[in-house]
Design an enzyme around this catalytic site. Structure first.
Site, PDB file in Angstrom:
ATOM      1  N   PHE A 173     -11.094  -3.694  10.847  1.00 58.34           N
ATOM      2  CA  PHE A 173     -12.308  -3.504  10.053  1.00 58.34           C
ATOM      3  C   PHE A 173     -12.100  -4.091   8.658  1.00 58.34           C
ATOM      4  CE2 PHE A 173      -9.724   0.372  10.004  1.00 58.34           C
ATOM      5  CZ  PHE A 173      -9.513   0.567   8.660  1.00 58.34           C
ATOM      6  N   TYR A 231       0.773  -1.235   0.000  1.00 63.20           N
ATOM      7  CA  TYR A 231       0.000   0.000   0.000  1.00 63.20           C
ATOM      8  C   TYR A 231       0.807   1.288   0.000  1.00 63.20           C
ATOM      9  CZ  TYR A 231      -3.929  -3.084   0.546  1.00 63.20           C
ATOM     10  OH  TYR A 231      -4.865  -4.064   0.320  1.00 63.20           O
TER      11      TYR A 231
END
Length: 410
Positions: free
Chosen positions: A410, A123
């Site tokens: 999450f 990322y």
């Protein structure tokens, strides 16, 4: 080969979720977790990458508000459920999904995107910087003891069914949110994740247990959720306490809860993962070497709107610095920004003035919550100082008095 990105339709959720699970090893989820994930999914923020009638990629976002230094709750997109089928790797599927997601985040006026990475190396090229870490401990409670602060004995503890005290525990959590950067204000439904108690969650341990801390006239001021995994050998009991979550509103409540966990009968070990780096009880233990402290990466932060994001937080000391930001993936952020601010507020505007510091948006994301110092990034050669002294000034200003922390994934 050209894949087509489509917003997730409710009718496609099961195949979308199964595609995701396959990418992460193919293990099925328990029905209650799958059902809850389905309810929490924001379909209009999720994407599927289709190759004809084959789903080959998944991604999505949650609508969050995250605490930043100064206590403000800033809108943030929680990037999640990202996967690419093994048959379609290195064909631009991930890049196309990231491009679409970040464009959508910008269109929704969310200045931040955040994620937890299964593989951190992926990322950075999309502008995400590692902003928080988590602490894991394995404590030998036969050798380690806590020295507790005054007032600990005034705290009353009691067992309670986790579901019955959920609202009271959530009220404690909500009071903690503005106190620590990185914490997420829980949206409706997210509190149910804390009560999931599948066989995979238990891993051979007991059902989820809960103890709440109370003080006369104040109600619930803290809680600990945990499981106990019994074990015995020739010398006697040596069970393990598996701590899933714990919050407390003051030092005495914190100490009372952790003393309880240290002293549970028939146990000799505490295992807790995902704790803040500045966990207070660590300062109370008599022998830190019996605690096996380990640190790993947690939350990655990406500034989608540099000006809005930097103006949304406060700064420990007055700061006036011109940042030259490099951001090839979101070029609207590129250029020079003058940041001025202090502990009361800040502004960040475009400027033609000469740069004081030069850095990429990735490093800005890493430093944003105050847990990674700009000076540390500078020492690694990732921030270039143009004006002498600017790096130290900015690094002190960007800091946080408490370690940023993401309490749940999450």
């Amino acid at each position: 080969m050209r894949t087509e990105l489509q917003v997730l339709r409710e009718d496609d959720w099961n195949v979308w979720y199964d595609t995701l699970l396959r990418a992460f090893g193919g293990m099925p989820e328990a029905s209650e977790k799958r059902e809850l994930e389905g309810r929490l999914t924001e379909h209009d923020r999720c994407l599927g990458a289709w190759d004809d009638d084959q789903l080959v990629g998944t991604s999505g976002a949650y609508t969050f508000r995250i605490t930043v230094p100064g206590g403000a709750a800033v809108p943030a997109a929680g990037i999640t459920m990202v996967s690419v089928a093994a048959t379609h790797r290195r064909r631009g599927v991930l890049t196309s999904m990231m491009r679409r997601l970040l464009d959508d985040v910008r269109a929704k006026d969310e200045p931040l995107a955040v994620l937890c990475a299964s593989e951190p190396e992926i990322y950075g090229r999309f502008g995400y910087g590692l902003a928080t870490h988590r602490l894991s401990v394995e404590v030998d409670t036969t050798r380690a003891r806590l020295s507790v602060p005054p007032g600990t004995d005034d705290v009353r503890l009691r067992y309670a069914a986790p579901a019955e005290v959920l609202d009271a525990c959530e009220a404690v959590y909500a009071r903690q949110v503005p106190r620590r950067p990185g914490m997420l204000a829980r949206q409706p439904g997210w509190e149910r994740l804390e009560l999931l108690d599948t066989e995979r969650h238990r891993d051979g341990a007991s059902p989820l247990q809960c103890v709440v801390a109370e003080r006369d006239g104040e109600g619930v001021i803290g809680y600990a959720r945990f499981r106990v995994k019994p074990d015995w050998d020739h010398s006697g009991p040596k069970g393990t306490v598996l701590v899933s979550s714990s919050e407390a509103l003051d030092p005495a409540a914190h100490a009372a809860l952790w003393r309880f966990l240290f002293d549970l009968d028939l146990t000799s070990t505490i295992v807790a993962r995902g704790r803040p780096l500045d966990e207070p009880w660590v300062q109370l233990v008599n022998d830190i070497r019996r605690c096996d402290l380990r640190v790993r990466d947690e939350l990655f932060v990406r500034l989608v709107d540099v000006g809005v994001a930097l103006a949304a937080r406060t700064y420990q000391v007055p700061v006036d610095v011109v940042l030259e930001v490099e951001d090839a993936f979101c070029p609207w952020n590129e250029g020079r920004w003058r940041l001025t601010g202090d502990a009361k507020g800040a502004s960040c505007e475009r400027t033609a003035d000469a740069a004081d510091l030069v850095l990429s948006v990735r490093e800005l994301g890493a430093a944003y919550l105050g847990g990674v110092g700009l000076a540390t990034l500078g020492a690694a050669g990732l921030v270039r100082e143009v004006r002498q002294g600017a790096l130290t000034e900015a690094s002190v200003a960007f800091g946080s008095t408490v370690a940023p922390w993401l309490p749940h994934g999450f």
